[in-house]
Write a protein that holds these residues in place. Structure first.
Motif: not given
Length: 322
Positions: A190-194
């Protein structure tokens, strides 16, 4: 030795050490109160680091969620019979649901349009808190029950948070928990997508990311952080006014985030520390206190454009290489 430790573990270790050794430098018990306020502001700022630093979205109305959390702790014990600790959780749930409901349409906006939309949300919450005096006490505010975990958790803990010293350690644990969640989020899928959304929404869409969904996730998480910070501030002061949901408080939180370094959890905490503690140190200048504070903020943003902590880290790295 430290370079072999994973970055998120190293950040938590540094933060833990600072929390533990800071009381040794306090000249009086008053500074426990300042430390507690720093931790409470840091919790709200960590949420904005996720929203602004990770996802690249701006919010000028986040103090509204702090207001919801604060007044949940003021109103729920009186009208619903909930203990303060459960009222804190209720405020976080309400803030998260409101962020999800409102965020779906407004997060389609970008840039200054998004900033104005979130500003309107914050102003709306502030107006409600000011005008519904029969429930909120209006501009005069209202009293808040103290946070006793004995009541809130049915005797599981025998701790009554009334003194600044106890609050310091409780808020320190809470900020460590909030930082741990944010740091783990950073390198998660999720953090990488954000972070890809922050860099380029078009590129993120090209590789199949549901941009609208992930922007909404960041908005909801940051709203919950802000709500918890507002609840803790109300429970700590045992009194609350609608100023906690004001536009100026929203700007203050964003300034803390950007000043310390929007993309860094420790940077956000550094910004919260600076803007919470510095006014206390500048009281020696009397009527020039705000002038000095504004000048320091301007100098930091002029010469440290990436934020306080990221700039210092880059400087130290360059010197180490040289």
């Amino acid at each position: 030795m430290l370079t072999r430790i994973p970055p998120r573990v190293r950040a938590l270790l540094i933060l833990s050490i600072l929390i533990l050794i800071a009381p040794m430098l306090f000249p009086s018990s008053f500074y426990y109160r300042i430390g507690t306020l720093i931790f409470i502001n840091s919790i709200a700022v960590i949420g904005l680091v996720i929203l602004i630093g990770y996802a690249g979205q701006i919010s000028l109305g986040h103090a509204g969620f702090s207001g919801i959390g604060a007044y949940a702790c003021a109103l729920a014990p009186t009208h619903l019979g909930l203990p303060p600790f459960l009222s804190l959780i209720l405020g976080a749930v309400i803030s998260g649901l409101l962020a999800w409901f409102v965020g779906r349409p407004i997060l389609r906006l970008k840039g200054h349009y998004l900033a104005v939309a979130t500003l309107g949300l914050g102003m709306l919450i502030s107006m409600v808190l000011n005008n519904e005096a029969q429930f909120t006490g209006g501009p005069d505010g209202m009293m808040v029950a103290s946070l006793g975990l004995t009541k809130g958790l049915e005797g599981l803990f025998d701790v009554n948070l009334k003194t600044s010293v106890v609050w310091y350690w409780f808020a320190g644990v809470m900020v460590l928990l909030g930082a741990w969640i944010a740091l783990n989020l950073y390198n998660s899928p999720t953090g990488r997508v954000l972070r890809s959304v922050h860099d380029s929404e078009i590129a993120a869409k090209t590789v199949g990311a549901d941009v609208a969904r992930y922007k909404l996730v960041a908005f909801v998480i940051s709203a919950v952080y802000a709500s918890i910070a507002g609840s803790m501030l109300a429970l700590f002061n045992r009194f609350i006014t609608p100023d906690i949901a004001s536009f100026l408080h929203s700007v203050e939180l964003v300034t803390m985030t950007v000043l310390g370094g929007a993309g860094s959890v420790l940077g956000g905490i550094a910004g919260a520390t600076l803007l919470t503690a510095l006014p206390q140190a500048l009281t020696v200048f009397h009527e020039y206190e705000h002038v000095m504070l504004g000048l320091i903020m301007m100098l930091v943003m002029i010469f440290m454009r990436d934020g306080l902590l990221p700039t210092l880290r880059k400087t130290l790295t360059r010197r180490a290489i040289a």
